[in-house]
Write a protein that holds these residues in place. Structure first.
Motif, PDB file in Angstrom:
ATOM      1  N   ARG A   1       6.559   2.163  -9.583  1.00 12.54           N
ATOM      2  CA  ARG A   1       5.937   1.754 -10.543  1.00 12.54           C
ATOM      3  C   ARG A   1       4.762   0.516 -10.241  1.00 12.54           C
ATOM      4  O   ARG A   1       3.877   0.449 -10.709  1.00 12.54           O
ATOM      5  N   ASP A   2       5.417  -0.163  -9.375  1.00  8.16           N
ATOM      6  CA  ASP A   2       4.436  -1.278  -8.642  1.00  8.16           C
ATOM      7  C   ASP A   2       3.352  -0.966  -7.984  1.00  8.16           C
ATOM      8  O   ASP A   2       2.287  -1.267  -8.055  1.00  8.16           O
ATOM      9  N   PHE A   3       3.356   0.391  -7.481  1.00 12.43           N
ATOM     10  CA  PHE A   3       2.395   1.102  -6.546  1.00 12.43           C
ATOM     11  C   PHE A   3       1.341   1.272  -7.396  1.00 12.43           C
ATOM     12  O   PHE A   3      -0.043   1.472  -7.382  1.00 12.43           O
ATOM     13  N   VAL A   4       1.736   1.823  -8.684  1.00 13.29           N
ATOM     14  CA  VAL A   4       0.666   2.506  -9.750  1.00 13.29           C
ATOM     15  C   VAL A   4      -0.124   1.192 -10.154  1.00 13.29           C
ATOM     16  O   VAL A   4      -1.017   1.165 -10.224  1.00 13.29           O
ATOM     17  N   THR A   5       0.577   0.276 -10.526  1.00 14.24           N
ATOM     18  CA  THR A   5      -0.145  -0.910 -10.924  1.00 14.24           C
ATOM     19  C   THR A   5      -0.949  -1.425  -9.808  1.00 14.24           C
ATOM     20  O   THR A   5      -2.149  -1.964 -10.234  1.00 14.24           O
ATOM     21  N   TYR A   6      -0.633  -1.402  -8.585  1.00  8.42           N
ATOM     22  CA  TYR A   6      -1.434  -1.912  -7.299  1.00  8.42           C
ATOM     23  C   TYR A   6      -2.693  -0.866  -7.391  1.00  8.42           C
ATOM     24  O   TYR A   6      -3.733  -1.508  -7.416  1.00  8.42           O
ATOM     25  N   LEU A   7      -2.632   0.207  -7.694  1.00 10.44           N
ATOM     26  CA  LEU A   7      -3.713   1.163  -7.701  1.00 10.44           C
ATOM     27  C   LEU A   7      -4.561   0.941  -8.606  1.00 10.44           C
ATOM     28  O   LEU A   7      -6.118   0.841  -8.607  1.00 10.44           O
ATOM     29  N   PHE A   8      -4.117   0.658  -9.960  1.00 13.87           N
ATOM     30  CA  PHE A   8      -4.876   0.155 -10.953  1.00 13.87           C
ATOM     31  C   PHE A   8      -5.669  -1.087 -10.714  1.00 13.87           C
ATOM     32  O   PHE A   8      -6.887  -1.053 -10.907  1.00 13.87           O
ATOM     33  N   GLY A   9      -5.161  -1.890 -10.318  1.00 18.83           N
ATOM     34  CA  GLY A   9      -5.822  -3.250  -9.767  1.00 18.83           C
ATOM     35  C   GLY A   9      -6.746  -3.148  -8.730  1.00 18.83           C
ATOM     36  O   GLY A   9      -7.890  -3.445  -8.904  1.00 18.83           O
ATOM     37  N   LYS A  10      -6.485  -2.262  -7.640  1.00 17.04           N
ATOM     38  CA  LYS A  10      -7.408  -1.802  -6.710  1.00 17.04           C
ATOM     39  C   LYS A  10      -8.722  -1.511  -7.124  1.00 17.04           C
ATOM     40  O   LYS A  10      -9.758  -1.621  -6.658  1.00 17.04           O
ATOM     41  N   TYR A  11      -8.652  -0.449  -8.052  1.00 15.78           N
ATOM     42  CA  TYR A  11      -9.797   0.448  -8.450  1.00 15.78           C
ATOM     43  C   TYR A  11     -10.339  -0.130  -9.672  1.00 15.78           C
ATOM     44  O   TYR A  11     -11.147   0.255 -10.368  1.00 15.78           O
TER      45      TYR A  11
ATOM     46  N   PRO B   1       5.040   3.962  -1.344  1.00 17.18           N
ATOM     47  CA  PRO B   1       6.257   4.075  -1.191  1.00 17.18           C
ATOM     48  C   PRO B   1       6.838   5.476  -0.898  1.00 17.18           C
ATOM     49  O   PRO B   1       7.807   6.084  -0.724  1.00 17.18           O
ATOM     50  N   GLY B   2       5.707   6.468  -0.904  1.00 16.95           N
ATOM     51  CA  GLY B   2       5.681   7.993  -0.909  1.00 16.95           C
ATOM     52  C   GLY B   2       6.291   8.644  -2.156  1.00 16.95           C
ATOM     53  O   GLY B   2       6.716   7.978  -2.898  1.00 16.95           O
ATOM     54  N   PRO B   3       5.839   9.961  -2.281  1.00 15.53           N
ATOM     55  CA  PRO B   3       5.958  10.442  -3.590  1.00 15.53           C
ATOM     56  C   PRO B   3       7.353  10.744  -4.012  1.00 15.53           C
ATOM     57  O   PRO B   3       8.312  10.708  -3.022  1.00 15.53           O
ATOM     58  N   LEU B   4       7.743  10.558  -5.119  1.00 17.96           N
ATOM     59  CA  LEU B   4       9.299  11.086  -5.746  1.00 17.96           C
ATOM     60  C   LEU B   4       9.371  12.551  -5.637  1.00 17.96           C
ATOM     61  O   LEU B   4       8.282  13.414  -5.947  1.00 17.96           O
ATOM     62  N   PRO B   5      10.591  13.158  -5.957  1.00 15.27           N
ATOM     63  CA  PRO B   5      10.604  14.518  -6.157  1.00 15.27           C
ATOM     64  C   PRO B   5      10.370  14.905  -7.710  1.00 15.27           C
ATOM     65  O   PRO B   5      10.333  14.074  -8.439  1.00 15.27           O
ATOM     66  N   MET B   6      10.010  16.074  -7.852  1.00 18.55           N
ATOM     67  CA  MET B   6       9.677  16.452  -9.052  1.00 18.55           C
ATOM     68  C   MET B   6      11.120  16.556 -10.086  1.00 18.55           C
ATOM     69  O   MET B   6      12.067  16.973  -9.369  1.00 18.55           O
TER      70      MET B   6
END
Length: 387
Positions: free
Chosen positions: A93-103, A302-307
């Motif tokens: 979740r934090d990585f998605v937050t990081y991407l939204f902030g970065k872009y 962190p690498g993708p999660l499983p489906m």
């Protein structure tokens, strides 16, 4: 271009068109091919409404439905007592937050309340139980085909299709998978090469199709890298009885593709796609974008999660990214992506889906005429000289 599979399904051309868009399915079906609606995008109630809409517009012509039944999904998807979003680690979740902030994209609202329930429903559609529920809805309609993607069709699905007189198709990426699918009850095999959009294996269409044709005793459709008549002619030369196309419909007038994504596709080359787990948790070919690059190569990833966990995480983010990209947000425009095959390099203009069908048939005829001219008026098999 009339092969045995045309007689089997009552279609004019052995052209099977996979799409999540009902308009594309209806247009291709009415043009003489066979549209196949991707059901994973819909709940059972929504699917019923979509199929009613198609029924009203195709005049009894055959069409199909595709469900996703992958092997090896995260065990959480089968736990009805669990909230799937609770299984997504905080660092993802934090990585998605990081991407939204970065872009520079506004953060999406957290999945709570009704959104959490929706996420649970979507995540469980990729289980055998979830797929069977969609199959039950589909079989109430006059479909001619039910297709299983990513894994062998569940026995209950095959039994219900048999009882309804509906053929079962299965997508494969290796010869061994093809044999397993036939053993599980598949009536038609879709041999999908690595060039294809969405979930694919690593073997190219040119190599895979003839091997699958030789390995199984059911009709084979070729998929992956097929968007024009010359490619369709090549598929039939490899032994396939027809073609299964998905990417080519994404830039049609009817397509569900977001305007921002469609623009990227129209400008893309065949080198602008990548097989990545960043969207669903399983390798899926899509447009290369900042999203795929960050998940697959960034040190912070962190690498993708499983489906289906990665699918829920990514689709929740992509819904916000897509809206922002369509409104002109440059950062969202870098991140936005969608599933598409390497034929995206040929998809450089917008056409009605019906016209795509007609152009493909016309070019197929031209390709066959050219081969006949090369062979002196008839295509004959090579034979060893007599002794």
């Amino acid at each position: 271009m009339r092969t045995a599979i045309c007689e089997r399904f009552g279609v004019e051309f052995p052209l099977f068109a996979f799409s999540h868009c009902r308009d594309v399915v209806a247009a291709v079906t009415n043009a003489g091919g066979m549209g196949v609606l991707g059901a994973i995008a819909y709940s059972p109630r929504q699917l019923d409404a979509e199929l009613n809409w198609i029924d009203e517009r195709v005049g009894g012509r055959p069409y199909g439905v595709d469900v996703l039944v992958p092997g090896g999904v995260d065990a959480s998807a089968a736990d009805r007592s669990a909230r799937l979003l609770d299984f997504i680690p905080e660092r993802h979740r934090d990585f998605v937050t990081y991407l939204f902030g970065k872009y520079g994209v506004n953060l999406p609202e957290p999945f709570t309340g009704a959104m959490s329930a929706y996420a649970d429903e979507v995540g469980r559609r990729v289980t055998a139980e979830g797929a069977t529920g969609l199959v039950d809805v589909a079989l109430k309609h006059p479909i001619g085909l039910i297709a299983s993607a990513l894994g062998p069709p569940p026995p209950e699905m095959v039994a219900k299709a048999r009882e309804a007189g509906v053929a079962v198709a299965a997508l494969v990426g290796t010869v061994e998978h093809a044999r397993r699918q036939v053993a599980a009850g598949a009536d038609v095999i879709v041999a999908q090469g690595s060039e294809a959009g969405g979930h694919t294996g690593e073997i190219s269409t040119m190599v895979l199709v003839p091997q699958v044709v030789d390995a199984v005793d059911v009709p084979v459709l070729a998929a992956g890298g097929i968007a024009c008549g010359r490619q369709a002619a090549a598929a039939l030369a490899l032994g396939a009885e027809g073609v299964w196309c998905g990417s080519v419909w994404l830039t049609t007038e009817e397509a569900e593709t977001l305007p921002s994504v469609k623009r990227k596709m129209l400008a893309a080359t065949s080198s602008d796609t990548v097989r990545s787990r960043s969207r669903t948790g399983k390798p899926a070919r899509q447009l290369r974008s900042a999203w795929t690059e960050e998940w697959d190569g960034a040190q912070e990833s962190p690498g993708p999660l499983p489906m289906p966990l990665q699918m829920l995480l990514a689709e929740g983010a992509m819904a916000r990214i897509g809206r922002a990209a369509d409104s002109g947000d440059p950062g969202a425009g870098e991140l936005v992506t969608y599933f598409v095959g390497q034929v995206v390099g040929q998809m450089n203009r917008v056409r009605p889906a019906r016209q795509v069908v007609y152009d493909m048939i016309e070019e197929f005829a031209t390709a066959v005429e050219r081969l006949e001219a090369v062979t002196g008026g008839g295509i004959q098999p090579n034979r060893p000289p007599s002794s």
